[in-house]
Write a protein that holds these residues in place. Sequence first.
Motif, PDB file in Angstrom:
ATOM      1  N   VAL A 151      38.158  35.846  35.924  1.00  0.00           N
ATOM      2  CA  VAL A 151      37.187  35.705  37.009  1.00  0.00           C
ATOM      3  C   VAL A 151      35.929  36.526  36.694  1.00  0.00           C
ATOM      4  CG1 VAL A 151      36.787  36.070  39.476  1.00  0.00           C
ATOM      5  CG2 VAL A 151      39.039  35.320  38.667  1.00  0.00           C
ATOM      6  N   HIS A 152      34.787  35.888  36.878  1.00  0.00           N
ATOM      7  CA  HIS A 152      33.473  36.510  36.628  1.00  0.00           C
ATOM      8  C   HIS A 152      32.584  36.331  37.843  1.00  0.00           C
ATOM      9  CE1 HIS A 152      34.074  36.324  32.140  1.00  0.00           C
ATOM     10  NE2 HIS A 152      34.816  35.279  32.473  1.00  0.00           N
ATOM     11  N   TYR A 153      31.416  36.961  37.784  1.00  0.00           N
ATOM     12  CA  TYR A 153      30.325  36.574  38.687  1.00  0.00           C
ATOM     13  C   TYR A 153      29.070  36.434  37.838  1.00  0.00           C
ATOM     14  CZ  TYR A 153      27.719  41.016  39.168  1.00  0.00           C
ATOM     15  OH  TYR A 153      26.934  42.117  38.960  1.00  0.00           O
ATOM     16  N   PHE A 184      32.405  30.614  26.029  1.00  0.00           N
ATOM     17  CA  PHE A 184      32.070  31.974  25.595  1.00  0.00           C
ATOM     18  C   PHE A 184      31.894  32.889  26.812  1.00  0.00           C
ATOM     19  CE2 PHE A 184      29.892  29.802  21.777  1.00  0.00           C
ATOM     20  CZ  PHE A 184      31.028  29.918  20.992  1.00  0.00           C
ATOM     21  N   HIS A 185      33.001  33.427  27.336  1.00  0.00           N
ATOM     22  CA  HIS A 185      32.863  34.199  28.580  1.00  0.00           C
ATOM     23  C   HIS A 185      33.438  35.603  28.535  1.00  0.00           C
ATOM     24  CE1 HIS A 185      37.109  33.451  29.817  1.00  0.00           C
ATOM     25  NE2 HIS A 185      36.957  32.405  29.034  1.00  0.00           N
ATOM     26  N   ALA A 186      34.275  35.931  27.554  1.00  0.00           N
ATOM     27  CA  ALA A 186      34.935  37.256  27.640  1.00  0.00           C
ATOM     28  C   ALA A 186      35.207  37.859  26.263  1.00  0.00           C
ATOM     29  CB  ALA A 186      36.241  37.135  28.428  1.00  0.00           C
ATOM     30  N   ARG A 227      40.104  40.143  35.941  1.00  0.00           N
ATOM     31  CA  ARG A 227      38.652  40.266  36.011  1.00  0.00           C
ATOM     32  C   ARG A 227      38.140  40.342  34.575  1.00  0.00           C
ATOM     33  NH1 ARG A 227      38.911  45.737  39.461  1.00  0.00           N
ATOM     34  NH2 ARG A 227      40.479  46.007  37.836  1.00  0.00           N
ATOM     35  N   HIS A 228      36.935  39.912  34.364  1.00  0.00           N
ATOM     36  CA  HIS A 228      36.283  40.124  33.064  1.00  0.00           C
ATOM     37  C   HIS A 228      36.410  41.615  32.696  1.00  0.00           C
ATOM     38  CE1 HIS A 228      32.306  39.441  30.601  1.00  0.00           C
ATOM     39  NE2 HIS A 228      33.278  39.911  29.861  1.00  0.00           N
ATOM     40  N   TYR A 229      36.242  42.453  33.689  1.00  0.00           N
ATOM     41  CA  TYR A 229      36.358  43.915  33.533  1.00  0.00           C
ATOM     42  C   TYR A 229      37.681  44.338  32.884  1.00  0.00           C
ATOM     43  CZ  TYR A 229      36.918  48.771  35.120  1.00  0.00           C
ATOM     44  OH  TYR A 229      37.141  50.120  35.187  1.00  0.00           O
ATOM     45  N   LYS A 249      31.380  45.344  33.679  1.00  0.00           N
ATOM     46  CA  LYS A 249      31.494  45.460  35.140  1.00  0.00           C
ATOM     47  C   LYS A 249      31.258  44.108  35.804  1.00  0.00           C
ATOM     48  CE  LYS A 249      31.178  50.323  35.530  1.00  0.00           C
ATOM     49  NZ  LYS A 249      30.444  51.529  35.850  1.00  0.00           N
ATOM     50  N   CYS A 250      32.231  43.259  35.683  1.00  0.00           N
ATOM     51  CA  CYS A 250      32.160  41.872  36.146  1.00  0.00           C
ATOM     52  C   CYS A 250      33.546  41.451  36.624  1.00  0.00           C
ATOM     53  CB  CYS A 250      31.698  40.985  34.993  1.00  0.00           C
ATOM     54  SG  CYS A 250      31.762  39.220  35.356  1.00  0.00           S
ATOM     55  N   PRO A 251      33.626  40.857  37.825  1.00  0.00           N
ATOM     56  CA  PRO A 251      32.591  40.718  38.854  1.00  0.00           C
ATOM     57  C   PRO A 251      32.354  42.081  39.529  1.00  0.00           C
ATOM     58  CG  PRO A 251      34.523  39.303  39.289  1.00  0.00           C
ATOM     59  CD  PRO A 251      34.924  40.310  38.270  1.00  0.00           C
TER      60      PRO A 251
HETATM   61 ZN   LIG Z   1      31.896  38.162  33.327  1.00  0.00          ZN
END
Ligand SMILES: [Zn+2]
Length: 245
Positions: free
Chosen positions: A31-33, A78-80, A147-149, A155-157
Motif C-alpha cells: 500500500v502506497h500513497y 516499479f513501486h517498492a 506499507r511501502h514503509y 515514509k509511504c503512505p
Molecule cells: Zn510508496
Amino acid sequence: MIALNYEVKHIGKNKFSRPCYKLLPVKAYVVHYTANHGGTADNHFAYFNNLSGRYASAHIFVDRHKALEIIPLNEVAFHANERKVGPLIHSLKATAAYYPGGNANLNSIGIEMCMEKDGTIHPDTIKRTILVIQKLYKQFGVLPIYRHYDITGKKCPLPFVTDSKQWTKFLADVQKEEDEMQFSSPSLKAETELTLNSKARREIIVNAAVKAGAHESWRQKLKEGTITDADLLGLAAKYIVDTNK
Ligand SMILES: [Zn+2]
C-alpha cells in the motif's frame, strides 16, 4: 457503503513505468500513497503513460470515486525497490534473469491511494482501497499487506507511518469487511456449512465447545454419531466466536 468502481485502463509499454516484465507468483500487497496534492487516478494514468527519465509506477490507483488498474496484474510495476540493498521483508527478495537483484517489485502488487489537495487521504479512498484488497484476496489469495514503509523504509503512505494506529485499523478493517463479506456471500456460507460435515471438523467444534463450557455429554453424542448439524451450528454459535478459523 461505497462502491468498488474498479476500472481497467492499461498504460502503454514504457521502459520507465511499464516494462512488461512478467510478475512472479504474488506474495504480498503493498500500500502506497501518491504524495501528489489533488491528483486523481486518471491524472496518474496520464502521468505514468507518458513517464520519462525516472522509473516509477504502481498497478492500481485509488481515489475517492474509483479504482483504476493501469498495469496488468501479471506484470511488474516499479513501486517498492528504491532501496539498494533489497527489501527489508525477506520473503519479497525475488529475482529473475530479466530483472536481477532481489526485488519486491517482482512478487508484489502495488496499490496507490490518491491524496487530496490538503494532503489527507479521503475516507472513501481508504475504504475503496480495502475493497480493492478484498478483490485481490479472491484473485491471488489472502496474502500479507505491507506499507511501502515496511519494505524499504520510505515514509509511504505517510499518514499510516506517522500514525501507526491508522495502519493497524486499516488492516483490521480489511479483515472485518472480509468477515462481513463472508456472511453476505451465500456460496461461502454454504462452504462453511459443508466443512462442518467432515468428521475432523465435528471433533474440533465439539472439543472446543466443551473446553469453553459446553456439557461433557456432547462428546458422547459425537462418539455415538447422534450429533446433528443443527447441534454443531448451535454449539459453534454459543461457544465458539469464530467458526471459520
Ligand atoms: Zn510508496
